[in-house]
Motif scaffolding. Structure first.
Motif, mmCIF file in Angstrom:
data_model
loop_
_atom_site.group_PDB
_atom_site.id
_atom_site.type_symbol
_atom_site.label_atom_id
_atom_site.label_comp_id
_atom_site.label_asym_id
_atom_site.label_seq_id
_atom_site.Cartn_x
_atom_site.Cartn_y
_atom_site.Cartn_z
ATOM 1 N N PRO A 199 45.598 29.491 39.062
ATOM 2 C CA PRO A 199 46.690 30.230 38.513
ATOM 3 C C PRO A 199 47.189 31.347 39.511
ATOM 4 C CG PRO A 199 44.439 30.733 37.585
ATOM 5 C CD PRO A 199 44.297 29.517 38.646
ATOM 6 N N THR A 200 48.507 31.585 39.403
ATOM 7 C CA THR A 200 49.039 32.683 40.236
ATOM 8 C C THR A 200 49.966 33.532 39.353
ATOM 9 O OG1 THR A 200 51.166 31.140 40.667
ATOM 10 C CG2 THR A 200 49.313 31.193 42.147
ATOM 11 N N THR A 201 49.972 33.409 38.045
ATOM 12 C CA THR A 201 50.896 34.388 37.291
ATOM 13 C C THR A 201 49.932 35.489 37.206
ATOM 14 O OG1 THR A 201 49.806 33.504 35.378
ATOM 15 C CG2 THR A 201 51.902 32.308 35.891
ATOM 16 N N THR A 202 50.789 36.474 36.791
ATOM 17 C CA THR A 202 50.282 37.852 36.588
ATOM 18 C C THR A 202 50.422 38.464 35.189
ATOM 19 O OG1 THR A 202 52.064 38.852 37.825
ATOM 20 C CG2 THR A 202 50.061 38.326 39.113
ATOM 21 N N ARG A 207 41.382 40.680 38.466
ATOM 22 C CA ARG A 207 41.738 39.779 37.808
ATOM 23 C C ARG A 207 41.691 40.388 36.231
ATOM 24 N NH1 ARG A 207 42.771 35.130 40.092
ATOM 25 N NH2 ARG A 207 41.949 34.959 42.377
ATOM 26 N N THR A 239 41.201 33.926 35.863
ATOM 27 C CA THR A 239 42.185 34.651 35.096
ATOM 28 C C THR A 239 43.177 35.023 36.150
ATOM 29 O OG1 THR A 239 40.999 36.568 35.350
ATOM 30 C CG2 THR A 239 40.445 35.079 33.190
ATOM 31 N N PRO A 240 44.328 35.458 35.634
ATOM 32 C CA PRO A 240 45.505 36.009 36.402
ATOM 33 C C PRO A 240 45.273 37.141 37.377
ATOM 34 C CG PRO A 240 46.313 35.357 34.239
ATOM 35 C CD PRO A 240 44.912 35.512 34.095
#
Length: 464
Positions: free
Chosen positions: A4-7, A395, A453-454
């Motif tokens: 996952p790359t979302t923040t 993260r 986790t992001p």
């Protein structure tokens, strides 16, 4: 599944991370001024070398023990230290911040933050046990004196760690010369007899053979070093470049381990061969073989007393630094708790560990420490490699990959201790190294299947 790359939003970053500032290059220094002498001082502590070569020696002989010492030194440097050191170099940030990429912004408060602080009281207990034991031997070996010294030593170290650590640091640079001199004396007295050492048959240890000697030596040394390996992040923040990180480890870790444990193994072998020490009758008594006891048979009572007092004095900065690290960790994870209360409770636990003798059972203590920090170091290495040899960043929340890797690695690492309680549980050889491998592999796999986790954006970051 992809990573996952979302923040999350910047506001979700905890204050202890958001307020962290990288150590600037202007504050850094060459490896021979910080990393190397500090690590060397850790291994010159007499609790490390005084008895820890005995088990390998009586399991497989001198040469396998020396091989195990060299192998352990290489493992400590290349597996447990280098990546944490590079993370500290590249980010300029302390371990409790860097660890959030592996365990999450919330999880990082517990791992490695709280755990590092809590284990320092275990180290304080070990320090109190051996320092009080050395002093009581110097003054007659009275049990009541030992108990009293355990209490005074622990309380004083805790207080100085909270209030006066800057004064201890000023003299800590020179005190390691005392154990170094003691090792040289032991080498001069017993090295000539070391070649005559013969492995007793049957051996007093539970296992026997060259391979087991190597593995048990690796387990003891790596278990002792595990927390210091993760702390390589903090050492790295003071390094100027990658060469400083590597050279600090080559000299302060590999060189110091081989020197101190190597001399201790040769001295113990010579003492046993010459009759200065006797082979213990049972497995439980093996770890009571000490270089300092061999010295007592050769030196005058006054010189022996001076040596024991000197070794004790050289141990005091380490006790204070343990209290200091614990206090800083607890201030970070429990900012609303008065550090005198948290450190005071920890000091009472340290006293209990020392007085009951639990802190003196080094294979057990090092096994727990290695089981705790082996998978932490393994997971951090995997995270570093997956991020392209850089720090991925904090993260959000609890990062599942890190916690699963730690839990499985800890279980594998603690299996030898559980084996003593329940024989049906396998006795894993070189358990701290096995814990590292499990932590690395499990983190790598769980990260690859998307159990991360992001990443949370972080201000003032220099390892972008």
């Amino acid at each position: 599944m992809s990573t996952p790359t979302t923040t999350t939003a910047p506001g979700s970053l905890p204050d202890y991370i958001a307020s962290a500032s990288p150590n600037p290059p202007s504050n850094r220094a060459p490896w021979y001024k910080n990393t190397a002498p500090t690590y060397a001082g850790v291994f010159l502590w007499f609790a490390f070398w005084n008895s820890n070569a005995a088990r390998g020696l009586l399991t497989g002989g001198l040469m396998p023990t020396l091989v195990g010492i060299v192998l352990a030194a290489l493992i400590c440097h290349f597996l447990f230290y280098v990546v944490p050191g590079l993370l500290g170099l590249k980010t300029g940030l302390p371990l409790y911040v860097v660890g959030t990429s592996t365990f999450g912004t919330v999880g990082g408060l517990l791992m490695p933050g709280f755990l590092m602080g809590a284990l320092q009281f275990g180290w304080l207990g070990v320090n109190a046990f051996f320092s009080s034991g050395a002093l009581s031997k110097a003054f007659g070996g009275d049990t009541g004196l030992f108990y009293t010294l355990c209490v005074i030593w622990t309380a004083l170290a805790a207080f100085v760690g909270l209030k006066g650590i800057q004064y201890v640091a000023k003299v800590a640079t020179y005190l390691p010369l005392i154990p170094f001199a003691v090792l040289i004396i032991a080498l001069a007295l017993f090295a000539g007899s070391a070649s005559g050492f013969k492995l007793p048959v049957p051996t007093p240890t539970d296992t026997a053979g060259a391979l087991w000697s190597i593995l048990v030596t690796v387990s003891i040394v790596v278990g002792f070093f595990a927390t210091a390996g993760a702390a390589g992040v903090d050492f790295g923040t003071n390094s100027r470049d990658a060469n400083d990180v590597q050279m600090g480890g080559y000299v302060g870790i590999i060189g110091a381990i081989v020197l101190t444990m190597g001399i201790a193994a040769i001295a113990l072998a010579g003492a046993l061969a010459s009759g200065a020490l006797q082979v213990p009758a049972s497995n439980d008594a093996v770890d009571t073989l000490q270089v300092t006891d061999a010295l007592a048979t050769k030196l005058s009572p006054s010189l022996y007393k001076a040596i024991m007092i000197g070794l004790t004095l050289a141990s005091f900065p380490g006790a204070c630094f343990s209290s200091f690290i614990a206090a800083n960790s607890f201030k970070t994870v429990m900012p609303r708790v008065n550090p005198f209360i948290s450190v005071g409770i920890g000091a009472i636990v340290s006293m209990a560990l020392a007085i009951t003798g639990i802190a003196g059972k080094l294979p057990v203590v090092f096994g727990i420490i290695g089981a705790s920090f082996g998978p932490i170091c393994g997971a951090m290495v995997a995270d570093y490699l997956l991020a392209g040899n850089r720090w991925s960043g904090p993260r959000a929340g609890f990062n599942p990959a890190g916690w699963i890797a730690w839990a499985l690695g800890f279980f594998v690492g603690v299996m030898p201790n559980l084996h003593k309680w329940q024989e049906a549980i396998p006795d894993v050889p070189a358990a701290p190294v096995a814990a590292f491998v499990v932590g690395f592999v499990v983190y790598y796999i769980t990260a690859k299947i998307g159990m991360l986790t992001p990443v949370v954006p972080m201000p003032n970051r220099i390892d972008a």
